[in-house]
Design an enzyme around this catalytic site. Sequence first.
Site, PDB file in Angstrom:
ATOM      1  N   HIS A 128       0.868  -1.187   0.000  1.00  0.00           N
ATOM      2  CA  HIS A 128       0.000   0.000   0.000  1.00  0.00           C
ATOM      3  C   HIS A 128       0.903   1.235   0.000  1.00  0.00           C
ATOM      4  O   HIS A 128       2.021   1.181   0.531  1.00  0.00           O
ATOM      5  CB  HIS A 128      -0.831  -0.054   1.289  1.00  0.00           C
ATOM      6  CG  HIS A 128      -1.917   0.944   1.412  1.00  0.00           C
ATOM      7  ND1 HIS A 128      -1.689   2.248   1.774  1.00  0.00           N
ATOM      8  CD2 HIS A 128      -3.257   0.838   1.247  1.00  0.00           C
ATOM      9  CE1 HIS A 128      -2.840   2.892   1.831  1.00  0.00           C
ATOM     10  NE2 HIS A 128      -3.810   2.064   1.511  1.00  0.00           N
ATOM     11  N   ASP A 205       2.816  -4.746   7.995  1.00  0.00           N
ATOM     12  CA  ASP A 205       1.610  -3.933   7.826  1.00  0.00           C
ATOM     13  C   ASP A 205       0.417  -4.880   7.963  1.00  0.00           C
ATOM     14  O   ASP A 205       0.104  -5.649   7.047  1.00  0.00           O
ATOM     15  CB  ASP A 205       1.656  -3.271   6.438  1.00  0.00           C
ATOM     16  CG  ASP A 205       0.346  -2.576   6.086  1.00  0.00           C
ATOM     17  OD1 ASP A 205      -0.631  -2.705   6.849  1.00  0.00           O
ATOM     18  OD2 ASP A 205       0.305  -1.908   5.033  1.00  0.00           O
ATOM     19  N   GLN A 208      -4.820  -5.305   6.912  1.00  0.00           N
ATOM     20  CA  GLN A 208      -5.869  -6.211   6.419  1.00  0.00           C
ATOM     21  C   GLN A 208      -5.873  -7.554   7.146  1.00  0.00           C
ATOM     22  O   GLN A 208      -6.786  -8.351   6.942  1.00  0.00           O
ATOM     23  CB  GLN A 208      -5.686  -6.456   4.910  1.00  0.00           C
ATOM     24  CG  GLN A 208      -5.810  -5.206   4.061  1.00  0.00           C
ATOM     25  CD  GLN A 208      -7.223  -4.614   4.068  1.00  0.00           C
ATOM     26  OE1 GLN A 208      -8.212  -5.301   4.314  1.00  0.00           O
ATOM     27  NE2 GLN A 208      -7.323  -3.327   3.797  1.00  0.00           N
ATOM     28  N   LYS A 231     -10.648  -0.699  10.687  1.00  0.00           N
ATOM     29  CA  LYS A 231     -10.869  -1.890   9.858  1.00  0.00           C
ATOM     30  C   LYS A 231     -11.172  -3.107  10.731  1.00  0.00           C
ATOM     31  O   LYS A 231     -11.467  -4.180  10.238  1.00  0.00           O
ATOM     32  CB  LYS A 231      -9.636  -2.170   8.989  1.00  0.00           C
ATOM     33  CG  LYS A 231      -9.356  -1.066   7.964  1.00  0.00           C
ATOM     34  CD  LYS A 231      -8.187  -1.430   7.092  1.00  0.00           C
ATOM     35  CE  LYS A 231      -7.515  -0.238   6.462  1.00  0.00           C
ATOM     36  NZ  LYS A 231      -8.082   0.174   5.195  1.00  0.00           N
ATOM     37  N   CYS A 369      -4.778   2.498  -3.607  1.00  0.00           N
ATOM     38  CA  CYS A 369      -3.522   2.981  -3.020  1.00  0.00           C
ATOM     39  C   CYS A 369      -2.375   1.998  -3.257  1.00  0.00           C
ATOM     40  O   CYS A 369      -1.493   1.825  -2.406  1.00  0.00           O
ATOM     41  CB  CYS A 369      -3.666   3.252  -1.516  1.00  0.00           C
ATOM     42  SG  CYS A 369      -4.776   4.594  -1.162  1.00  0.00           S
TER      43      CYS A 369
HETATM   44  N1  PMP Z   1      -1.941  -0.789   4.489  1.00  0.00           N
HETATM   45  C1  PMP Z   1      -2.915  -1.530   3.972  1.00  0.00           C
HETATM   46  C2  PMP Z   1      -2.615  -2.911   3.484  1.00  0.00           C
HETATM   47  C3  PMP Z   1      -4.212  -1.016   3.889  1.00  0.00           C
HETATM   48  O1  PMP Z   1      -5.194  -1.751   3.367  1.00  0.00           O
HETATM   49  C4  PMP Z   1      -4.455   0.291   4.363  1.00  0.00           C
HETATM   50  C5  PMP Z   1      -5.846   0.896   4.259  1.00  0.00           C
HETATM   51  N2  PMP Z   1      -6.424   0.769   3.005  1.00  0.00           N
HETATM   52  C6  PMP Z   1      -3.399   1.012   4.910  1.00  0.00           C
HETATM   53  C7  PMP Z   1      -2.151   0.438   4.953  1.00  0.00           C
HETATM   54  C8  PMP Z   1      -3.584   2.397   5.449  1.00  0.00           C
HETATM   55  O2  PMP Z   1      -4.473   2.382   6.521  1.00  0.00           O
HETATM   56  P1  PMP Z   1      -4.986   3.752   7.168  1.00  0.00           P
HETATM   57  O3  PMP Z   1      -5.507   4.567   6.018  1.00  0.00           O
HETATM   58  O4  PMP Z   1      -6.058   3.324   8.104  1.00  0.00           O
HETATM   59  O5  PMP Z   1      -3.837   4.405   7.836  1.00  0.00           O
END
Ligand code: PMP
Length: 411
Positions: A128, A205, A208, A231, A369
Amino acid sequence: MQTITQKFNVEEVRKDFPILQREVNGKRLVYLDNGATAQKPQSVIDSLNNYYTQENANIHRGVHTLSQEATSAYEEARVQMREFLNAQHTEEIIFTKGTTDGINLVASSFGRFNLKEGDEILITAMEHHSNIVPWQMICEEKGAKLKVAPINDQGELILDELYDLITERTKLVAIVHISNTLGTVNPVKEIIAKAHEKGAKVLVDGAQSAPHMQVDVRDLDADFYVFSMHKVFGPTGVGILYGKKEILESLPPYQGGGDMIKTVTFEKTTYNELPHKFEAGTPNIADGIATKAALDYLQQFSWDEIHNHEMELLEYATKRLKTIEGLRIIGEAKEKASVISFVIDGVHAYDLGVLVDKMGVAVRTGHHCTQPLMERFGILGTVRASFAFYNTKEEIDVLVNAIERAKNMLI
Ligand code: PMP
């Protein structure tokens, strides 16, 4: 660590989430954008309401009753999070704003303290943007090199190549546990072991993974593990950074301000102990406290029950979606979570997303993203359906019918 008191029954579970009862565009909401954010059970909403109606006070500093009650509730949430992750010490749990904030904290603090010119950070092709850009920024500042481990056409890491990319110059491997776009579940425990053999630290990270599987940071031997509570059926604006105590203790603070200090004079400041050293200023108190309600809710069920239900949904949705002519699934790893990204010949993902929304179905469209990942697959974006344990096969039928109808309108 589970306290199982209730048998998993999806129809009963759905009643706990008020938003799932609402209509969108005159149709019963079918919410399949759980990868972006999950819905909240009533108990989390009640916790927020209770905080502002009964407990609101600043924490850690007050001697009065409200402040002490709010402080206890906030710190109880931290203790429960330690249990949830099977961390050894409560002070290894740092409250952040979310995954992005946690990664920036580590990039800034660990990166500034440890990186020298010529050092390396290793990420993967499926990260991401939150797990790319902070590393790019700190590498640029320090003259370090950002390396990227490749993936195959199924969307799996090519592990041999990843291991070859870890060298004695690699200071940190930053890797996603479950890809938000592909659904791939990465073998992070094995990767951590290999990285440790070569002396590199590992940040996972877990944005998910935390909503879908048991995360045991000690079993994984992760050095850092980050995720966002929004999440994990909790509130927005609060996240968790787990870090091994000895590593966090060795690192400088991320931000300066109240709460993170022990003593301040104009000549010199000494810093507070963990976890406060990394929590400058008034934190997100209400949402931190509601984190406990989210964990309480989740811990009624066993991970096996959640996993089995989600895998049934994944299997059913994959089978049904594949019957749609011209539809191609992006990400067909052997180990997958309940996330399906797809493209349809001749159909723009955005148009499809808008049309199925008219039929009450919420899916995500775009690059999620993960622009470098889109480039790897030679596409601009996908439609993504991401399932939570409160989703049903009937909702997948609604999705498939909505896609068929939208496709006929668009082609
Ligand atoms: N890493 C991953 C794999 C994600 O799916 C996300 C959220 N889409 C993020 C990082 C970023 O999370 P946040 O916007 O809650 O900081």
